[in-house]
Design a protein around this motif. Structure first.
Motif, PDB file in Angstrom:
ATOM      1  N   ILE B  82       0.822  -1.215   0.000  1.00 43.46           N
ATOM      2  CA  ILE B  82       0.000   0.000   0.000  1.00 43.46           C
ATOM      3  C   ILE B  82       0.853   1.261   0.000  1.00 43.46           C
ATOM      4  O   ILE B  82       0.395   2.307  -0.440  1.00 43.46           O
ATOM      5  N   GLY B  86      -0.177   3.831  -2.597  1.00 43.72           N
ATOM      6  CA  GLY B  86      -0.541   5.151  -2.066  1.00 43.72           C
ATOM      7  C   GLY B  86       0.162   6.275  -2.798  1.00 43.72           C
ATOM      8  O   GLY B  86      -0.412   7.344  -3.019  1.00 43.72           O
ATOM      9  N   ASP B  95      -8.030   8.978  -3.000  1.00 38.97           N
ATOM     10  CA  ASP B  95      -7.833   8.571  -1.620  1.00 38.97           C
ATOM     11  C   ASP B  95      -7.774   7.058  -1.563  1.00 38.97           C
ATOM     12  O   ASP B  95      -8.202   6.375  -2.493  1.00 38.97           O
ATOM     13  N   MET B  96      -7.267   6.555  -0.449  1.00 42.99           N
ATOM     14  CA  MET B  96      -7.159   5.101  -0.284  1.00 42.99           C
ATOM     15  C   MET B  96      -7.981   4.660   0.919  1.00 42.99           C
ATOM     16  O   MET B  96      -7.772   5.143   2.030  1.00 42.99           O
ATOM     17  N   LEU B  97      -8.918   3.770   0.654  1.00 46.01           N
ATOM     18  CA  LEU B  97      -9.807   3.297   1.707  1.00 46.01           C
ATOM     19  C   LEU B  97      -9.432   1.866   2.045  1.00 46.01           C
ATOM     20  O   LEU B  97      -9.320   1.037   1.150  1.00 46.01           O
ATOM     21  N   ILE B  98      -9.264   1.578   3.318  1.00 42.95           N
ATOM     22  CA  ILE B  98      -8.866   0.225   3.676  1.00 42.95           C
ATOM     23  C   ILE B  98      -9.925  -0.443   4.529  1.00 42.95           C
ATOM     24  O   ILE B  98     -10.365   0.127   5.533  1.00 42.95           O
ATOM     25  N   THR B 118     -18.672   4.506  -2.000  1.00 49.22           N
ATOM     26  CA  THR B 118     -17.516   5.138  -1.365  1.00 49.22           C
ATOM     27  C   THR B 118     -16.237   4.984  -2.168  1.00 49.22           C
ATOM     28  O   THR B 118     -15.275   5.692  -1.921  1.00 49.22           O
TER      29      THR B 118
END
Lengths: 350, 350
Positions: B82, B86, B95-98, B118
């Motif tokens: 990531i 990223g 954006d990065m959603l985890i 989302t």
DNA sequence: CACGCGTTTCAAACCGGTTTGAGATTTTTG
DNA sequence: CAAAAATCTCAAACCGGTTTGAAACGCGTG
């Protein structure tokens, strides 16, 4: 399937559908049941974008991972921390947003978080000495929790931290009690707050025992295996090598072990080693039979606490900050023993 | 500061402000400059919630980390992956959603991703043999990239993977060329796709050399240091212990090294070891002088490729899937040497 | 029966942007 | 110089929910 379509299908107004699904009291139990059943049948899920635009809540929490240009290493502790935090978020319906932000752009990034409205709160990782971010976030006015502390920040803020000073003081005390006098410290980068406190604990213990800390035996660098290895080689080459080493993580600890075995020395007999164990899931120190004597505190647990605390602050804001200190426990492993000269005495007795 | 307020302050309509800031051609250069200047001055940032509601794009990408109830270990490779991804996201405004999702709830989680809106796309981690998720995501219709492959999925999908089979075949070939005949495999969990392929490469090489793979010397478990250590002890206790070991990661490799040194054996002389090196930032194998001979492929690089590929698919959708294979390079370190009996011969010659 | 009260439902406004279709202005062309 | 084309700007609709304020309804009471 949108709420409006669902309302039309049911022959009632969107208002009532919204209220029914969100548990408002002014809708009759009968219609609520009907609406809920229809929603389940159609597999309706509210669109979060629309909902958060209307409510002003993003239902997401941001984690900012600072990455400095020189040391672009990923913090090994990070993945376990977010795994703990993620569990809490999931249970409370929050998403987790991760931003990897270069040091230079921190300021912009935090301000944007506010205005972009993508998150309701922030977790601050890896605070430095006198970190500017705390001041910045207090200004920005977004709830936040710091994992760790910023030594010389005079502002108040909420944090979750491990008692670094106490852990390293206890570990050093323990080595001193075993008869060690020449103890080396293999620490993390000392612009990081945690490393400063660990060193302070180490020095406090030595001074309390009347030992002057020796600068030749204190190291501060990025915590890699290689670092532990090379530093140990350096230490062993000293005219008076240390009889014990304290290391800030299991990772350099592994390097220490390698260097010792290359030198033909036995860990725990010729040289004692205590590490700090973050209880990383992919590098366990061992539950029943720990490899290393260690000060242990689960960083995953810290993640959980920080996440709960932040959700608390978001859902019921209060001006006074909260803080939580996690105490490390001292775990006995096979890597420590009496100082060599003492052990000689003991063997004479038996 | 909202767009409407900004428009009022400038005395022009919100439409024009929006167009000016988003670079539409139908606004004059002069007004664009004026608007841009005002936006900068007021520090205006568009609210992402509103914007994505209007555009239908979330400007976020989801990473789903499956966590099985039995093995709740965090994949050690994850944080570097990531960190690579990223970087690409940040450069492209995503954006990065985890999401950390328990195995049992995978299905629900993916469907929700779609309807909640989302994220615009998903990266699938740690595919298993015949992973149901690929089928599920193809149905759901959200762009996705798999990091790895699902061996027996008959549907098509996009992926980025390291050539596991080839890497392990080459490593085994190399050991065979050095004269080794009894070679052990310390592999990851064999319900994971990567482990299956690695084993296949290992076995293919052995068979090609006319050696029958011996089930007593193949192990499959969660890749911890302890696992490497204990397995090596078991191997050394065999009536005919192996002269070489192949390990799926540097982490069990470290355990192998520990067990060898405890047994008084020299790594690279008595027993040769090759590891697979994901080039983890917190566990580097060494650039100039690698500790272990290794098949190396940067997982951070894989993260970058997967991220670029996904952004590509999101921004210009196309039905036919894409795939990218990363080849590992064989790095020579100090952990390999000729098989013991051969080295005897060599020493007789010299 | 008219009235007041509590319950249930709804139309419309709103959150903060983007986008459409049309109008106003300027420039080009016959 | 008028008409046509190109350029610039805007009011209004829209994305998909929540929330406000009012209306409709059912019911007991004087």
């Amino acid at each position: 399937m949108t709420l409006k379509e669902l309302a039309k299908a049911l022959g009632i107004s969107p208002t009532t559908v919204s209220r029914a699904l969100n548990g408002f009291p002014e809708v009759s139990e009968e219609t609520r049941k009907k609406v809920q059943a229809a929603a389940d049948a159609y597999g309706y899920r509210p669109n979060m974008r629309a909902r958060s635009l209307a409510t002003g809540r993003a239902m997401a929490i941001g984690h900012v991972i600072p990455v400095s240009s020189e040391h672009e290493m990923m913090n090994p502790v990070f993945s376990d921390f977010i795994s703990g935090a993620g569990e809490i978020y999931a249970a409370n319906g929050y998403d987790m947003l991760i931003s990897i932000v270069p040091d230079a752009e921190q300021e912009r990034a935090y301000k944007e978080f506010r205005t972009k409205g993508t998150v309701d709160g922030i977790i601050v990782h890896a605070p430095r000495a006198g970190d500017r971010r705390i001041h910045l976030l207090n200004q920005v006015g977004l709830p936040f929790i710091v994992h760790g502390r910023a030594s010389d920040a005079d502002e108040s803020y909420s944090w979750v931290d491990m008692n670094n000073l106490r852990a390293f003081q206890r570990a050093t005390d323990f080595l001193i009690d075993l008869g060690h006098r020449r103890i080396a410290l293999i620490n993390g980068l000392e612009d990081m707050d945690f490393a400063i406190r660990r060193r302070a604990g180490f020095e406090a213990s030595l001074e309390h025992a009347g030992i002057t800390p020796c600068p030749d035996m204190m190291f501060s660098r990025e915590m890699t295996e290689q670092y532990g290895h090379d530093t140990t080689q350096t230490l062993l080459a000293l005219p008076e090598p240390p009889t014990a080493i304290l290391a800030s993580s299991i990772i350099p600890g592994i390097g220490i072990r390698r260097a010792l075995s290359e030198a033909g020395l036995v860990l725990g007999r010729d040289v004692s080693v205590i590490i700090h164990d973050d209880d990383l899931s992919y590098l366990p120190n061992g539950r029943e039979e720990p490899q290393f004597t260690a000060t242990r505190a689960s960083v995953r647990e810290a993640g959980k606490r920080a996440a709960s605390m932040l959700i608390d602050r978001i859902e019921s804001p209060s001006p006074e900050p909260r803080a939580e200190m996690i105490e490390a426990e001292l775990i006995l492993g096979a890597s420590t023993g009496p100082a060599p000269n003492l052990s000689l005495k003991t063997s004479e007795i038996t």
